[in-house]
Enzyme design. Structure first.
Site, PDB file in Angstrom:
ATOM      1  N   ASN A 295      10.421  60.907  30.571  1.00  0.00           N
ATOM      2  CA  ASN A 295      10.925  62.809  30.142  1.00  0.00           C
ATOM      3  C   ASN A 295      11.995  62.862  29.258  1.00  0.00           C
ATOM      4  O   ASN A 295      12.775  62.787  28.465  1.00  0.00           O
ATOM      5  CB  ASN A 295      10.499  64.166  30.969  1.00  0.00           C
ATOM      6  CG  ASN A 295       9.798  64.610  30.552  1.00  0.00           C
ATOM      7  OD1 ASN A 295       9.482  64.669  29.785  1.00  0.00           O
ATOM      8  ND2 ASN A 295      10.050  65.803  31.785  1.00  0.00           N
TER       9      ASN A 295
ATOM     10  N   ASP B  24      -0.483  60.406  40.620  1.00  0.00           N
ATOM     11  CA  ASP B  24       1.374  60.576  40.560  1.00  0.00           C
ATOM     12  C   ASP B  24       1.453  59.603  39.262  1.00  0.00           C
ATOM     13  O   ASP B  24       1.021  58.286  38.764  1.00  0.00           O
ATOM     14  CB  ASP B  24       2.031  60.182  41.582  1.00  0.00           C
ATOM     15  CG  ASP B  24       3.603  59.661  41.280  1.00  0.00           C
ATOM     16  OD1 ASP B  24       4.093  61.698  41.312  1.00  0.00           O
ATOM     17  OD2 ASP B  24       4.368  59.670  41.266  1.00  0.00           O
TER      18      ASP B  24
ATOM     19  N   ASP C 223       4.657  65.762  38.007  1.00  0.00           N
ATOM     20  CA  ASP C 223       3.768  64.914  37.581  1.00  0.00           C
ATOM     21  C   ASP C 223       2.115  64.714  38.377  1.00  0.00           C
ATOM     22  O   ASP C 223       1.810  63.555  38.071  1.00  0.00           O
ATOM     23  CB  ASP C 223       4.226  64.337  36.924  1.00  0.00           C
ATOM     24  CG  ASP C 223       5.324  62.506  37.983  1.00  0.00           C
ATOM     25  OD1 ASP C 223       5.191  63.649  38.835  1.00  0.00           O
ATOM     26  OD2 ASP C 223       5.712  62.485  38.116  1.00  0.00           O
TER      27      ASP C 223
ATOM     28  N   ASP D 289       5.530  66.909  28.025  1.00  0.00           N
ATOM     29  CA  ASP D 289       4.206  67.753  28.177  1.00  0.00           C
ATOM     30  C   ASP D 289       3.468  67.258  27.134  1.00  0.00           C
ATOM     31  O   ASP D 289       1.581  67.599  28.099  1.00  0.00           O
ATOM     32  CB  ASP D 289       4.555  69.225  27.551  1.00  0.00           C
ATOM     33  CG  ASP D 289       5.725  70.084  28.198  1.00  0.00           C
ATOM     34  OD1 ASP D 289       6.034  69.402  29.469  1.00  0.00           O
ATOM     35  OD2 ASP D 289       6.157  70.971  27.519  1.00  0.00           O
TER      36      ASP D 289
END
Length: 305
Positions: free
Chosen positions: A188, A180, A224, A197
């Site tokens: 983000n 993770d 993620d 991305d």
């Protein structure tokens, strides 16, 4: 025409030729081998099913219909039960006993009447190979994550059970990494979705570079989160792979994000499905222990030690 089709294939499909007539079986084997296609042959239906278990699966099966013991129609049905995507070309010299509808209902993709010319056989084979190529392309699209181009969660569920069954049957270690990205939402929100991305794509690339090609498999589990299946890998070896991934990610420069990685080894629990679910649960719990400890670390499931 056939040569053009063969050159366009992603890889040569594996053939199984089944016929109790030695002349026909050997002729087809030599013809297909001469085209560079891998071929295994069987003299009857029983041997074909045994070879399917031992040397299969086979992408394309060419089988006679009239054979001693297990007949061709029953063989076709059995193969389709085990591997529904197998392409099957049926052959018969008894046209009055077997019609096209009969063999298609049994699961075959085409029927060719004996004796046949090589021109007719090539035309049928070219069509079947084009069909197989299309199936391969559609399968590749269905099992890939669009963003990262590694395998997706749907395919992970499929591969996990397959690898679990194989590992339990053959008694070799199978390990799982649950990964993770720490503080990914913050990254983000502050850097934008495009940079987010790019981070996920870079992580997918790191997973592929830090694992064995054609042995280990990396998957995007969702958002993620990523997982890596490590066949023939015990806990100590899996932890080393996890540390290598962690170090490569640190060097990639995606601050302030880091990775939390959980490591677990397969343990037998009642049946393969429950064993697979238990493996995911323990790897997930180890990953969350890493996150609760501040992230940027590898945690090993205590039951796997």
């Amino acid at each position: 025409m056939l040569r053009d089709v063969l050159e366009s294939l992603p890889h040569p499909p594996k053939f199984l030729v089944v016929d109790d007539e030695d002349d026909v079986r050997v002729l087809l084997r030599e013809y297909l081998s001469g085209l560079g296609l891998p071929v295994v042959e069987a003299r009857d239906g029983e041997e074909a099913l045994r070879l399917f278990e031992e040397k299969g699966p086979f992408e394309i099966v060419i089988t006679d219909l009239v054979m001693p013991g297990l007949d061709g129609l029953t063989l076709i049905r059995r193969i389709k039960e085990r591997e529904p995507e197998t392409i099957i070309l049926a052959m018969t010299g008894y046209a009055r006993d077997y019609g096209y509808v009969d063999v298609v209902l049994a699961g075959a993709d085409d029927l060719i009447q004996k004796p046949f010319s090589f021109e007719e056989f090539e035309a049928r084979l070219a069509r079947l190979l084009r069909e197989w190529k299309l199936k391969e392309e559609l399968q590749a699209l269905s099992i890939r994550d669009v963003l990262t181009d590694i395998f997706n969660r749907r395919y992970f569920e499929e591969r996990l059970l397959e690898e679990t069954i194989r590992a339990l049957r053959q008694d070799y270690p199978l390990s799982l990494l649950m990964i993770d990205v720490d503080r990914f939402k913050l990254y983000n929100d502050t850097r934008g979705h495009r940079d987010g991305d790019l981070l996920l794509k870079a992580l997918a690339d790191i997973l592929c570079r830090c694992t064995r090609e054609k042995v280990d498999q990396a998957f995007r589990y969702g958002g993620d989160e990523f997982v890596v299946l490590l066949p023939h890998t015990d806990t100590r070896q899996a932890a080393k792979v996890a540390e290598r991934i962690l170090e490569n990610y640190r060097e990639a420069g995606f601050s302030p994000t880091t990775l939390s990685i959980g490591v677990a080894k397969l343990l037998p629990v009642e049946n393969p499905r429950k064993s697979a679910d238990d493996l995911v649960r323990r790897a997930d719990e180890a990953m969350y222990r890493a996150k609760r400890s501040g992230g940027n670390r590898v945690e090993v499931d205590p039951e796997s030690l």
